[in-house]
Design an enzyme around this catalytic site. Structure first.
Site, PDB file in Angstrom:
ATOM      1  N   CYS A   1       0.767  -1.160   0.130  1.00 42.81           N
ATOM      2  CA  CYS A   1       0.045   0.020   0.018  1.00 42.81           C
ATOM      3  C   CYS A   1       0.747   1.306   0.056  1.00 42.81           C
ATOM      4  O   CYS A   1       1.810   1.497   1.080  1.00 42.81           O
ATOM      5  CB  CYS A   1      -1.000   0.021   1.310  1.00 42.81           C
ATOM      6  SG  CYS A   1      -1.733   1.401   1.611  1.00 42.81           S
TER       7      CYS A   1
ATOM      8  N   CYS B   1       0.331   3.716   2.802  1.00 42.12           N
ATOM      9  CA  CYS B   1       0.888   3.029   4.030  1.00 42.12           C
ATOM     10  C   CYS B   1       2.181   3.230   4.410  1.00 42.12           C
ATOM     11  O   CYS B   1       2.871   3.844   5.197  1.00 42.12           O
ATOM     12  CB  CYS B   1       0.388   1.672   4.234  1.00 42.12           C
ATOM     13  SG  CYS B   1      -1.100   1.266   4.197  1.00 42.12           S
TER      14      CYS B   1
END
Length: 300
Positions: free
Chosen positions: A217, A220
């Site tokens: 991600c 993230c």
């Protein structure tokens, strides 16, 4: 933010529902690449008389002698050396840069990898010059490397992430995210780990900030250096932890139970109860939310 599919299974009584759910799409594949906007070039079939010495370019760019600087970056010259280096690393993170001697982008990013190698003693760094020899060309062909600079990340001989055409900030963020062993951020691998952490801090009433994400991600990775900095500066009053939802079935079930549909999601836990959440990767917004749950009045 990234969307997680098929997660609307159970609503936690402590969480505010997410009012907007983005269209669902397949989860992040392990071979996902962030491609450069530049046209692809074949760097690995060039005449040898057109090659420049890569270490000389790096030295010119960084202004220091390469002999001292890149002592922790292992040059790999064949498939056998590459596989042996991965085996020797065991569970440590291995960062591999695939480069070419005539690539300006490779020359520019390499000094940053060298600096990282000096500061991250628990991470192994490898350099593969794709146009060095027929052996390195075979290695690049096996690993399906078409464009440089290309970075691949390995743990336990398994490729866990790869990217192309990234800058220094993204490289640093990736190394921290995939190789972090910082003790102030508690690594959680199952629901039982979460329950144990909550139980440990019922007595001291510390706020627990649980960073929930996925392995591949981008947002993230982007926000994680901020989590690291906050874990150091707020250690007296806040406990930081993180969990990758796609690490195993227990983690994925935890995300379903918490009704996490987008990542990164930060769950705020105090006295054994989830008191709120923040969904997003904004550094300022995250800090503001933490301060708010610490009782500090925050205005946006």
């Amino acid at each position: 933010m990234a969307t997680i599919t098929n997660f609307l299974v159970k609503q936690s009584p402590y969480l505010t529902p997410i009012t907007k759910i983005t269209p669902l799409y397949p989860q992040f594949p392990s071979n996902h690449l962030q491609l450069s906007s530049k046209p692809k070039q074949n760097y690995f079939n060039l005449e040898s008389n057109r090659r420049a010495t890569f270490t000389a370019k790096s030295a010119a760019a960084s202004g220091v002698e390469t002999a001292k600087k890149d002592e922790r970056v292992q040059k790999v010259h064949s498939i056998e050396e590459f596989d042996a280096a991965l085996r020797a690393a065991k569970n440590r993170l291995v960062v591999v840069e695939y480069a070419a001697s005539n690539s300006e982008d490779s020359s520019k990013i390499y000094p940053f990898m060298v600096d990282l190698s000096r500061n991250c003693s628990d991470v192994d760094f490898l350099l593969v010059m794709g146009d060095e020899s027929e052996e390195t060309r075979k290695l690049c062909a096996r690993e399906k490397i078409e464009q440089v600079p290309h970075f691949s990340f390995y743990k336990s001989m398994e490729k866990i992430h790869e990217e192309e055409a990234i800058g220094p900030d993204r490289l640093i963020g990736d190394v921290l995210y995939y190789g972090d062993n910082h003790s102030a951020v508690v690594q959680l691998h199952c629901r039982e780990d979460v329950e144990k952490l909550i139980g440990e801090h019922k007595v001291d009433h510390k706020l627990i900030v649980l960073d929930v994400g996925l392995k591949h991600c981008g947002p993230c990775v982007k926000v994680y250096p901020t989590v690291l900095k906050l874990s150091r500066s707020m250690a007296d009053t806040v406990v930081f932890a993180r969990m990758n939802g796609d690490e195993n079935d227990s983690c994925m079930q935890f995300l379903r139970d918490m009704n996490v549909v987008e990542v990164p999601t930060f769950l705020f836990i105090r006295d054994g109860e989830i008191c709120g959440r923040y969904v997003g990767s904004g550094k300022g917004e995250l800090i503001g939310e933490i301060l708010r749950y610490q009782g500090v009045r925050v205005t946006y």
